[in-house]
Structures are given as structure tokens and as C-alpha cells.
Design a protein around this motif. Sequence first.
Motif, short mmCIF file in Angstrom:
data_model
loop_
_atom_site.label_atom_id
_atom_site.label_comp_id
_atom_site.label_asym_id
_atom_site.label_seq_id
_atom_site.Cartn_x
_atom_site.Cartn_y
_atom_site.Cartn_z
N VAL A 58 0.86 -1.18 0.00
CA VAL A 58 0.00 0.00 0.00
C VAL A 58 0.89 1.23 0.00
N PHE A 84 1.05 4.97 0.55
CA PHE A 84 0.39 6.12 1.16
C PHE A 84 0.87 7.39 0.46
N CYS A 138 -4.64 5.44 9.20
CA CYS A 138 -4.86 4.00 9.04
C CYS A 138 -6.25 3.62 9.53
N LEU A 197 -5.94 0.66 1.87
CA LEU A 197 -5.48 -0.25 2.92
C LEU A 197 -6.53 -1.32 3.19
N CYS A 226 3.39 -1.51 3.93
CA CYS A 226 2.96 -0.11 3.80
C CYS A 226 4.18 0.77 3.53
N LEU A 252 0.18 1.99 12.82
CA LEU A 252 0.19 0.73 12.07
C LEU A 252 0.75 -0.41 12.94
N LEU A 302 5.76 1.73 8.62
CA LEU A 302 5.97 2.27 7.28
C LEU A 302 7.39 2.03 6.79
N LEU A 338 -0.91 -7.09 8.42
CA LEU A 338 0.10 -6.05 8.20
C LEU A 338 1.49 -6.65 8.41
#
Length: 491
Positions: free
Chosen positions: A6, A8, A14, A20, A32, A66, A80, A184
Motif C-alpha cells: 500500500v 500512502f 490508518c 489499505l 505499507c 500501524l 511504514l 500487516l
Amino acid sequence: MSTALVWFRRDLRCHDHAALHHALRSAERVHCAFVFDTDILDALPTRCDRRVDFIHASLQELDGALDALSRAAGGQGSGLRVRHGPATDCIVQLAVALGVDRVWANRDYEPAAIARDRAVAQQLAAHGIAWADCKDQVVFEQNEVLTQAGTPFGVFTPYRKAWLKQLDGSQLRPYPIERHAARLAAKPAGEALPPLAALGFAPSNLASLPLPPGTRGGRQLLADFAARIDSYRAARDYPARKGVSYLSVHLRFGTVSVRELAALAQQHGGDGAATWLSELVWRDFYQMILWHHPQVVERAFKPTYDHIAWDDAPELFAAWCGAVTGYPLVDAALRQLHQTGYMHNRLRMVVASFLTKDLGIDWRLGERHFAQHLNDYDLAANNGGWQWAASTGCDAQPWFRIFNPTTQSQKFDPEGRFIRRYLPELARMPDQFIHAPASASAAVLAQAGVRLGHDYPKPIVDHARARQRTLMRFGFAAAEARMATAGTSQH
């Protein structure tokens, strides 16, 4: 194991996040990423930019959020993967290195972003990786709201009516994230958000402003506004009052969800909430206009006004940029912009009208100045607002209606509270003269400690004469357009 990435961009949260959500539902492992895109950063005029500061602080929060989401769902933690470089290269390289099957992102409607995403999709396809984008930053997009003839709207009021009629609540349902958050992916140990200095930037004055970053900051401002939303319609035009939501930066960078805001307005009801909802509809309207008419970035929405002969007046433009026009409300608004990165919406109209109608200067110059300084700079809204004020755009202010900066000041800052805040040199001027110090007598000026031309400038133009020049300017442009059309039809 199916794997997704994903990306961003202008969606730094989030929760209620379309890309997402879809990635987590469709893949067993989801990475991410965010890219500090040097194609954008290198074009900024300063290495001390509040927007970069805001993004950086928001990413710090997002990274932790996250991780917390993953652990709360029984996962191993997440975060991230942050890169610094040309976004196209960084995302493709990261996707290949991670061995993902698909890259997800939320859709952007700016011409440059559309071209970038097309290039990313093509390069990913060469590696056998799919690309998918989602609607997220608007409620309705592209061709979702059309006229009965199936064409894009060019006027706001009928668009708003159609937008509201089409809204049935399904468009405002949030995209749940928590249910699949255990998917995740963890990020490598030691990988962290680089400091601003490593990106080539220095801290700005963001920390001293009433602009808390990140999702927590957005929720704080939203809670504050929700308690006074009923007074929004009555208070929103007065820059010295706390009348607006101050959420525009959070909408710009997606630290709040537009669906969440629209749902709040719809559920709350009342004149204040309805007026605020209309402002959210304006956002969709301008994004729709930009998507259907990308030429507005450089040209007038109404081709007739491409014939306008704007003045080449660098000294007047410099005075406007320097907030030394001799019109206090205009100067105070520009000082607010330069000091804080924010300008009240009513003042954006007044300042833009002054540049184009009083000084006769091309709206594109003003639009670029705002683009450099606005924390909430958004190409679609900024372009739409400037073309509205310049009377060159869709549903624009009629060219024969010209804001008088003095009467606007008297009406919307009657006690001069806003002016005094940003022009302390005029703090002792009586209320009746603070809007036009040049109209005060020598005795009044002396008592206020103001020397025109020294402490505060004399007006750089006479509004009445400038108004007549504008009427002639637009009249000539319309006549030239008619002649050009007639010439074309004869051939």
C-alpha cells in the motif's frame, strides 16, 4: 502467500482508508510505504517548509499506529517503509524487492499525479505486478455526478443539488481496517523514519502554530469544531472569529477522512452543518473540474478570458507579495499567510480579487504564490478559487462584480481585530479609520503614531479607477473573443 504493497500519499491515516482496506482483504501479507518524492520536494522554493514538517510529524504517528493495529490484532507489529527519491523509481524498486503481487494506492486527480501513476503501473506490469487504485479523497469522483444529459457540470449550484440527491449514505460508510490488521507485514529491524535533516529540510515554525499534525491532531480539531458547528454559517466569514473548522490541511493530507466529515455534517443537521457540507461538496466539484478539464492548470476555464490582456506590473506584484499595498485587510491577510501558512477563506477571495481586479495582474501569478505558502495547498481547490475570483473559471464571480477591499474590511472585520493582530503598526488607529488609514486626518494619524509612507504604505492604487480599468479589460476581452469566433465561423 499473496502479498501487497500500500502506497500512502495524501491519505496519512490508518482508519477508514480505502486502499489499505482492499489490500488487507485481498492479500495475506500487506506492506505499507511512503515516499518523500524528490520530484516534488526539489521544486520547493525553501528547505524550511511547514508542509514537509506536517507530513513528517504525521508519518511518525502513522508508523506507530500501524504497529499498534497489527499487535492489537495478534500480529507481529508493522510500520511504514519510508523512501526518499523519485516516487516512480522507489515504489517499483520496493515492490520488486518485496515480491508483491499488487500495489494499492488511493486515486489522485492532478494531471502530474495521473501521469506518474500511469508510469508506475506500466513499470510494475513489466515485472508482472498489478496496480490498483481506489476512490478515497472525495465522496464522488470523475463521472459519478453528471448532468441529465450525461455531461460534467460547469456550475456549482446544480452540481451540489445533484450531489446531495445522489448521496444515500452508502458513500459515507467507513472502510474497516482492524478486522484484518494482523496481515500487516512487519518492517525490518532498524528501518525508521529518516529525520528532516536527512531529507534536506529544517524544522519550520509548525510547532508554534495551532495546527496539531497527524490523526490525533485532526481528531482534536474536529472535536473542537463539532461543538460549534451550529454557528458555522454565521461566523465563517469573520477572520477575527473562531468560525471555521481549520481542518483543511488535514483534509489535504488525509489525516482525516472526508467520509467521516461528511457523515458528521449530514447526521448533525442544521444550517451550520449544511453550509459546511456544501464546502465539502466544493472540494469534490473542483476535483471533478480538474479531472475533466486538466487544461485549467494553465488556461482559463472559460476560453473567452484567455484573451484578457493582464498588466505587466512587477512593482505592483512585489507590493502585493510583500503585503505593502496600503489596503490593511489585504496586507494583514498576506502576512497571515506568510507567518502561518494559513489564510481565512473570505480573505483568499478578497486578496485574489485585489490582485486581479485592482492591480490587473494575471491570476496565475497569485495562484503560484499561494501554492508556495499555503499549508493546505491543493491544486484543484487553489486553481478553482483563483479562477473564481478572477472571473475566468467555472461558476465564477461575474467580472463586473468587484470586491471593494475597504468595504469588505468594514463588513467582515468591523473592529479591526484581525488587522491589528497582523498589522501592529496600525494598532492605535480608531476603528473607523483602520480600514483605510489614508482617509484619516493628519491629527488622527499623529495620535495613532502612524506616518503614511513610513510606518504604513499609502494605497498603491485607487480602487475606483482600478474598477473602471477592470470593466474595460474584461469588456475588451469579450469583444475580442466574439471577433475571433466570428472569424473562425467565416472560414
